[in-house]
Design a protein around this motif. Structure first.
Motif, PDB file in Angstrom:
ATOM      1  N   MET A 229      11.552 -80.678  27.036  1.00  0.00           N
ATOM      2  CA  MET A 229      11.790 -80.430  25.605  1.00  0.00           C
ATOM      3  C   MET A 229      12.559 -81.615  25.005  1.00  0.00           C
ATOM      4  SD  MET A 229      13.808 -77.283  23.783  1.00  0.00           S
ATOM      5  CE  MET A 229      15.421 -77.837  24.270  1.00  0.00           C
ATOM      6  N   LEU A 230      12.159 -81.964  23.812  1.00  0.00           N
ATOM      7  CA  LEU A 230      12.794 -83.120  23.164  1.00  0.00           C
ATOM      8  C   LEU A 230      13.932 -82.637  22.241  1.00  0.00           C
ATOM      9  CD1 LEU A 230      12.098 -86.105  23.381  1.00  0.00           C
ATOM     10  CD2 LEU A 230      10.731 -85.882  21.292  1.00  0.00           C
ATOM     11  N   TYR A 231      15.101 -83.209  22.412  1.00  0.00           N
ATOM     12  CA  TYR A 231      16.206 -82.913  21.498  1.00  0.00           C
ATOM     13  C   TYR A 231      16.228 -84.007  20.422  1.00  0.00           C
ATOM     14  CZ  TYR A 231      20.923 -82.592  19.641  1.00  0.00           C
ATOM     15  OH  TYR A 231      21.990 -82.501  18.783  1.00  0.00           O
ATOM     16  N   ILE A 232      16.094 -83.576  19.161  1.00  0.00           N
ATOM     17  CA  ILE A 232      16.007 -84.540  18.047  1.00  0.00           C
ATOM     18  C   ILE A 232      17.205 -84.288  17.135  1.00  0.00           C
ATOM     19  CG2 ILE A 232      14.540 -85.391  16.177  1.00  0.00           C
ATOM     20  CD1 ILE A 232      12.120 -84.301  17.747  1.00  0.00           C
ATOM     21  N   ASN A 233      18.175 -85.195  17.212  1.00  0.00           N
ATOM     22  CA  ASN A 233      19.424 -84.972  16.472  1.00  0.00           C
ATOM     23  C   ASN A 233      19.359 -85.592  15.063  1.00  0.00           C
ATOM     24  OD1 ASN A 233      19.810 -87.695  16.900  1.00  0.00           O
ATOM     25  ND2 ASN A 233      21.317 -87.439  18.530  1.00  0.00           N
ATOM     26  N   LYS A 234      20.450 -85.407  14.343  1.00  0.00           N
ATOM     27  CA  LYS A 234      20.527 -85.892  12.955  1.00  0.00           C
ATOM     28  C   LYS A 234      20.286 -87.402  12.879  1.00  0.00           C
ATOM     29  CE  LYS A 234      23.850 -86.528   9.258  1.00  0.00           C
ATOM     30  NZ  LYS A 234      25.212 -86.435   8.800  1.00  0.00           N
ATOM     31  N   LYS A 235      20.904 -88.135  13.817  1.00  0.00           N
ATOM     32  CA  LYS A 235      20.789 -89.601  13.803  1.00  0.00           C
ATOM     33  C   LYS A 235      19.316 -90.017  13.916  1.00  0.00           C
ATOM     34  CE  LYS A 235      22.795 -93.452  16.289  1.00  0.00           C
ATOM     35  NZ  LYS A 235      23.402 -93.814  17.554  1.00  0.00           N
ATOM     36  N   THR A 236      18.597 -89.389  14.820  1.00  0.00           N
ATOM     37  CA  THR A 236      17.175 -89.718  14.990  1.00  0.00           C
ATOM     38  C   THR A 236      16.391 -89.369  13.736  1.00  0.00           C
ATOM     39  OG1 THR A 236      17.342 -89.318  17.352  1.00  0.00           O
ATOM     40  CG2 THR A 236      15.129 -89.257  16.414  1.00  0.00           C
ATOM     41  N   ILE A 237      16.655 -88.171  13.187  1.00  0.00           N
ATOM     42  CA  ILE A 237      15.906 -87.743  11.996  1.00  0.00           C
ATOM     43  C   ILE A 237      16.146 -88.708  10.837  1.00  0.00           C
ATOM     44  CG2 ILE A 237      15.781 -85.927  10.205  1.00  0.00           C
ATOM     45  CD1 ILE A 237      16.128 -83.876  12.491  1.00  0.00           C
ATOM     46  N   GLU A 238      17.411 -89.063  10.626  1.00  0.00           N
ATOM     47  CA  GLU A 238      17.713 -89.963   9.501  1.00  0.00           C
ATOM     48  C   GLU A 238      17.111 -91.357   9.735  1.00  0.00           C
ATOM     49  OE1 GLU A 238      18.849 -88.903   6.676  1.00  0.00           O
ATOM     50  OE2 GLU A 238      19.351 -86.900   7.395  1.00  0.00           O
ATOM     51  N   ALA A 239      16.987 -91.755  11.008  1.00  0.00           N
ATOM     52  CA  ALA A 239      16.447 -93.089  11.307  1.00  0.00           C
ATOM     53  C   ALA A 239      14.933 -93.156  11.092  1.00  0.00           C
ATOM     54  CB  ALA A 239      16.790 -93.478  12.743  1.00  0.00           C
ATOM     55  N   VAL A 240      14.225 -92.064  11.350  1.00  0.00           N
ATOM     56  CA  VAL A 240      12.750 -92.146  11.295  1.00  0.00           C
ATOM     57  C   VAL A 240      12.156 -91.576   9.998  1.00  0.00           C
ATOM     58  CG1 VAL A 240      12.575 -92.055  13.817  1.00  0.00           C
ATOM     59  CG2 VAL A 240      12.298 -89.931  12.501  1.00  0.00           C
ATOM     60  N   ALA A 241      12.973 -90.856   9.209  1.00  0.00           N
ATOM     61  CA  ALA A 241      12.431 -90.181   8.017  1.00  0.00           C
ATOM     62  C   ALA A 241      11.936 -91.184   6.977  1.00  0.00           C
ATOM     63  CB  ALA A 241      13.508 -89.302   7.390  1.00  0.00           C
ATOM     64  N   GLU A 242      10.768 -90.934   6.446  1.00  0.00           N
ATOM     65  CA  GLU A 242      10.261 -91.731   5.320  1.00  0.00           C
ATOM     66  C   GLU A 242       9.951 -90.766   4.177  1.00  0.00           C
ATOM     67  OE1 GLU A 242       7.113 -94.414   6.395  1.00  0.00           O
ATOM     68  OE2 GLU A 242       8.177 -94.949   8.228  1.00  0.00           O
ATOM     69  N   PRO A 243      10.656 -90.912   3.034  1.00  0.00           N
ATOM     70  CA  PRO A 243      10.521 -89.938   1.956  1.00  0.00           C
ATOM     71  C   PRO A 243       9.063 -89.649   1.560  1.00  0.00           C
ATOM     72  CG  PRO A 243      12.325 -91.420   1.477  1.00  0.00           C
ATOM     73  CD  PRO A 243      11.677 -91.931   2.726  1.00  0.00           C
TER      74      PRO A 243
END
Ligand SMILES: NC(=O)c1ccc[n+]([C@@H]2O[C@H](COP(=O)([O-])OP(=O)(O)OC[C@H]3O[C@@H](n4cnc5c(N)ncnc54)[C@H](O)[C@@H]3O)[C@@H](O)[C@H]2O)c1
Length: 318
Positions: A1-15
């Motif tokens: 299972m992949l743990y996806i934290n806030k740092k990862t989400i903010e780094a990869v998010a494209e509006p």
């Protein structure tokens, strides 16, 4: 299972991608391609737990969220929790994702869709009432939809480095903190409210409120309102993400109970996505979101695929 934290989400998010993802969720909503109960909310001593499960044809999952508004005074997020994303066939947990970031991005994208379909195409000024986590992501997403030249901010508290953080993301826009809420409304074509206020945060002044697009994010309880009566006198229809908003949010319960609006004036946002209409200059429009689990699942799948593609996230052995 992949743990996806806030740092990862903010780094990869494209509006832009996030908005497309949430738009696809609304299209799936319109086609009935989901199974989603009314969310379960439970409150004790001012702290709320929300449980939001949802099935789609190929993936399912649930978000568990805590809401503790006073956390902000301690420098902690008001909203926190996790999403578990499950394999559509086996139920195997695929990912555990930070729910505060998922919530902020999918709510920002929902606000941007409301701006896309309910604001005038030339709208170029954005007002944010409540400069917290939701306010920030509303700006990032709405700036990906409209050519925003001016961002007006209003908050009752010290918002720290909010404006400075914003500058890095929106270099093309002038950012101003307004001393009075009236000033923010006057200067903004699109007005977003994203506060924990229990009473309307906008002045009940029809002359001031006329001709703008209102996006109300904050109210999620029957006794809580952000929008004043005049907004409902000015707008022909009120758009929502879910009809459940009529039972959950004081922003709708109050004008429905007082007869200011009728139930048949409340319409679903997905209907506009399917059949867009032109917003005339001077028209007043309003959207109220309470948030839906289907958007959380679409957003979580987006971040799961993105993390796989970029090789980020942390593998957890179960
Ligand atoms: N609709 C949705 O899907 C959705 C999703 C997430 C959060 N929310 C709601 O959005 C609201 C904001 O959440 P957040 O995570 O940004 O919280 P936050 O604590 O990060 O930010 C809230 C901000 O509002 C400000 N504020 C409070 N009262 C105000 C007032 N009367 N006038 C101006 N500013 C005021 C606070 O000072 C703070 O800066 C909450 O009510 C939350 O439940 C809705």
């Amino acid at each position: 299972m992949l743990y996806i934290n806030k740092k990862t989400i903010e780094a990869v998010a494209e509006p832009g991608e996030m908005i497309k993802t949430v738009e696809n969720a609304f299209i799936a909503f319109g086609k009935g391609e989901y199974v989603m109960p009314a969310r379960f909310g439970f409150e004790h001593h001012g702290k709320t737990v929300l449980y939001m499960p949802c099935f789609t044809p190929d993936i399912f999952g649930a978000k568990t969220l805590t809401i503790v508004p006073e956390n902000r005074l301690k420098g902690l997020p008001s909203i926190d929790g996790f999403v578990i994303l499950n394999h559509g066939e086996t139920g195997e947990p695929l990912a555990l994702l930070d729910a505060k970031s998922i919530t902020a991005w999918r709510t920002g994208a929902t606000g941007a869709l409301a701006a896309k379909y309910l604001s005038h195409k030339n709208a170029d000024s954005l007002g944010i009432v409540g400069c917290g986590v939701q306010g920030f992501h509303q700006i990032l997403c709405i700036c990906a939809i409209r050519s925003i030249k001016k961002i007006n901010l209003y908050d009752i508290a010290d918002t720290g480095d909010f404006a400075d953080r914003l500058k890095a993301h929106c270099p093309g826009a002038a950012i101003e903190r307004c001393g009075k809420i009236e000033e923010l409304v006057e200067k903004s074509n699109i007005v977003v409210t994203a506060t924990f206020s229990e009473d309307p945060v906008l002045p009940d002044d029809p002359a001031l409120l006329r001709g703008k697009c209102y996006i109300a994010v904050g109210s999620y309880k029957p006794h809580v309102r952000e929008l004043p009566d005049s907004v409902f006198k000015l707008a022909a229809d009120v758009y929502v993400d879910l009809m459940h908003a009529c039972e959950e949010s004081g922003d709708l319960i109050s004008p429905l109970n007082s007869g200011l609006i009728k139930k048949d004036q409340i319409k679903l946002l997905h209907s506009l996505i399917e059949s867009p209409r032109t917003i005339e200059s001077g028209e007043t429009t309003v959207f109220k979101t309470v948030g839906m689990a289907l958007n959380d699942i679409f957003a979580s799948r987006y971040f799961y695929n993105k993390a796989l593609e970029k090789g980020c996230g942390i593998n957890l052995e179960l």
